[in-house]
Design an enzyme around this catalytic site. Structure first.
Site, PDB file in Angstrom:
ATOM      1  N   ASP A 108      27.503  45.265  38.993  1.00  0.00           N
ATOM      2  CA  ASP A 108      26.435  44.890  39.918  1.00  0.00           C
ATOM      3  C   ASP A 108      26.307  45.870  41.073  1.00  0.00           C
ATOM      4  O   ASP A 108      25.203  46.149  41.552  1.00  0.00           O
ATOM      5  CB  ASP A 108      26.676  43.479  40.458  1.00  0.00           C
ATOM      6  CG  ASP A 108      27.974  43.377  41.233  1.00  0.00           C
ATOM      7  OD1 ASP A 108      27.941  43.207  42.460  1.00  0.00           O
ATOM      8  OD2 ASP A 108      29.042  43.480  40.602  1.00  0.00           O
ATOM      9  N   SER A 131      44.195  49.351  45.924  1.00  0.00           N
ATOM     10  CA  SER A 131      43.864  48.206  46.775  1.00  0.00           C
ATOM     11  C   SER A 131      44.967  47.156  46.841  1.00  0.00           C
ATOM     12  O   SER A 131      45.078  46.438  47.840  1.00  0.00           O
ATOM     13  CB  SER A 131      42.558  47.564  46.315  1.00  0.00           C
ATOM     14  OG  SER A 131      42.636  47.187  44.953  1.00  0.00           O
ATOM     15  N   GLY A 136      31.348  44.364  35.103  1.00  0.00           N
ATOM     16  CA  GLY A 136      30.678  43.793  36.272  1.00  0.00           C
ATOM     17  C   GLY A 136      30.125  44.874  37.162  1.00  0.00           C
ATOM     18  O   GLY A 136      30.605  45.087  38.276  1.00  0.00           O
ATOM     19  N   SER A 166      39.716  34.930  45.233  1.00  0.00           N
ATOM     20  CA  SER A 166      40.467  34.843  43.975  1.00  0.00           C
ATOM     21  C   SER A 166      41.949  35.111  44.195  1.00  0.00           C
ATOM     22  O   SER A 166      42.753  34.926  43.297  1.00  0.00           O
ATOM     23  CB  SER A 166      39.918  35.847  42.962  1.00  0.00           C
ATOM     24  OG  SER A 166      40.117  37.167  43.421  1.00  0.00           O
ATOM     25  N   GLU A 216      34.001  50.222  40.063  1.00  0.00           N
ATOM     26  CA  GLU A 216      34.053  48.797  39.747  1.00  0.00           C
ATOM     27  C   GLU A 216      34.248  48.592  38.257  1.00  0.00           C
ATOM     28  O   GLU A 216      34.116  49.538  37.468  1.00  0.00           O
ATOM     29  CB  GLU A 216      32.790  48.095  40.229  1.00  0.00           C
ATOM     30  CG  GLU A 216      31.518  48.551  39.554  1.00  0.00           C
ATOM     31  CD  GLU A 216      30.277  47.925  40.161  1.00  0.00           C
ATOM     32  OE1 GLU A 216      30.403  46.933  40.902  1.00  0.00           O
ATOM     33  OE2 GLU A 216      29.172  48.424  39.883  1.00  0.00           O
ATOM     34  N   LYS A 259      43.789  43.579  51.953  1.00  0.00           N
ATOM     35  CA  LYS A 259      43.064  42.469  52.543  1.00  0.00           C
ATOM     36  C   LYS A 259      43.680  41.968  53.846  1.00  0.00           C
ATOM     37  O   LYS A 259      43.002  41.354  54.668  1.00  0.00           O
ATOM     38  CB  LYS A 259      42.981  41.312  51.546  1.00  0.00           C
ATOM     39  CG  LYS A 259      42.108  41.572  50.327  1.00  0.00           C
ATOM     40  CD  LYS A 259      40.635  41.459  50.646  1.00  0.00           C
ATOM     41  CE  LYS A 259      39.791  41.453  49.375  1.00  0.00           C
ATOM     42  NZ  LYS A 259      38.362  41.270  49.661  1.00  0.00           N
TER      43      LYS A 259
END
Length: 322
Positions: A213, A307, A211, A81, A207, A56
């Protein structure tokens, strides 16, 4: 067709120039044991060794470095988060920009403390009953701050794409590449680099099973919204993909896979015991996805992006003991 202009690989290259000498060029790890387990040659791009412990930082620093003098003086607000929070907080500290971060009340303590340690003001909310995006927009409007979302922003996702750029520059073309998927910033940025540098590479997002999605969105052709998923992968407890990220994922990614929490714990243990590295549950999504597909990877060159590695020690020990 989208009604907005999507970033390109040229934006990833520009981001790489901005973050050069500030972001870490993270190592690519290999393991003979892992190769034997998968029956393939695996290359692990280890963003757990990035500044503040996750990829990030790349997107955050790229976005903030483009602020005007007026934006820098007023400050930045973000919601996260944990890892985007730390990325924005550290980048803001380096660049001398005031930072306000909206974080869930149950965010990992280590991520909250690190965010505060970088000098950011933390505003707490309940991820299951409150809308973090609405809170971020309200704070931006009330105080004249610039809102930098965790993934659905062209400068953010272009910065995230620099990790895959480095991976391909170091190891050459790959047959497969597995990437953690939450809101899609890392996967969409990776897609830009992959299609430019290794166009034949099969690219998968991975993922949490709880979750999915992103998988549902990819396969249906439109963004699917879900309730906050309950998974140990706290960095992927997103409720939907972004407009920018989905458009690129739909165009450039081959498919979206899922991994169970048990798969993530297994991958965490492997990283810790055999590769001597600490990886947070979200960071294990790529490896878990690859190992679930190992029968299809025989004899191939496979990339995995880790990540991040930000996890409370107590939490890590509890999960490792399962």
């Amino acid at each position: 067709m989208t009604s907005f202009e999507l970033p390109t690989y040229a934006d990833v290259e520009a981001a790489a120039a901005r973050i050069a000498g500030v972001a870490n060029r993270t190592p690519v790890l290999t393991s003979r044991t892992l190769n034997e387990l998968a029956g393939a040659e695996l290359f692990i791009k280890s963003e757990n060794f990035q500044r503040m412990g996750a990829f990030k930082f790349r997107g955050a620093f790229n976005a903030l470095s483009k602020f005007s003098p007026e934006q820098r003086k007023a400050g930045v607000v973000a919601f996260s988060s944990g890892n985007h929070a730390q990325g924005i907080a550290l980048s803001a500290k380096i660049l001398g920009i005031p930072a306000t971060i909206v974080m869930p009340h149950d965010a990992p303590a280590a991520k909250v403390e690190a965010t505060k340690g970088y000098g950011a003001e933390v505003v707490v909310y309940d991820r299951y009953t409150e809308d973090r995006e609405a809170i971020g927009r309200r704070l931006a409007g009330e105080h004249g701050l610039t809102l930098i979302p965790p993934y659905d922003h062209p400068d953010v996702l272009a910065g995230q794409g620099t990790a895959a750029k480095e991976l391909f520059e170091e190891v050459g073309e790959l047959d497969y590449l597995f990437v953690p998927l939450g809101g899609g910033g890392l996967l969409s940025g990776t897609a830009l680099s992959t299609r430019a540098l290794a166009p034949r590479c099969v690219l998968y997002g991975v993922e949490p099973e709880a979750g999915n999605d992103g998988q549902r969105s990819f396969r249906s052709g439109s963004i699917v919204h879900i309730d906050t998923p309950k998974t140990i992968a706290d960095g992927a407890q997103t409720q939907h993909l972004g407009n920018y990220t989905f458009a690129i994922i739909k165009r450039d990614v081959n498919d979206v896979l899922t991994a169970s929490d048990a798969d993530l714990v297994s991958a965490m243990k492997f990283f810790a015991t055999r590769m001597k590295t600490i990886v947070e549950p979200t960071g294990c999504l790529g490896l878990a996805g690859a190992l679930n597909m190992k029968q299809s990877l025989k004899g191939k060159r496979v990339g995995v992006i880790v990540s991040g590695g930000n996890i409370d020690l107590e939490r890590f020990c509890a999960l490792a003991a399962v």
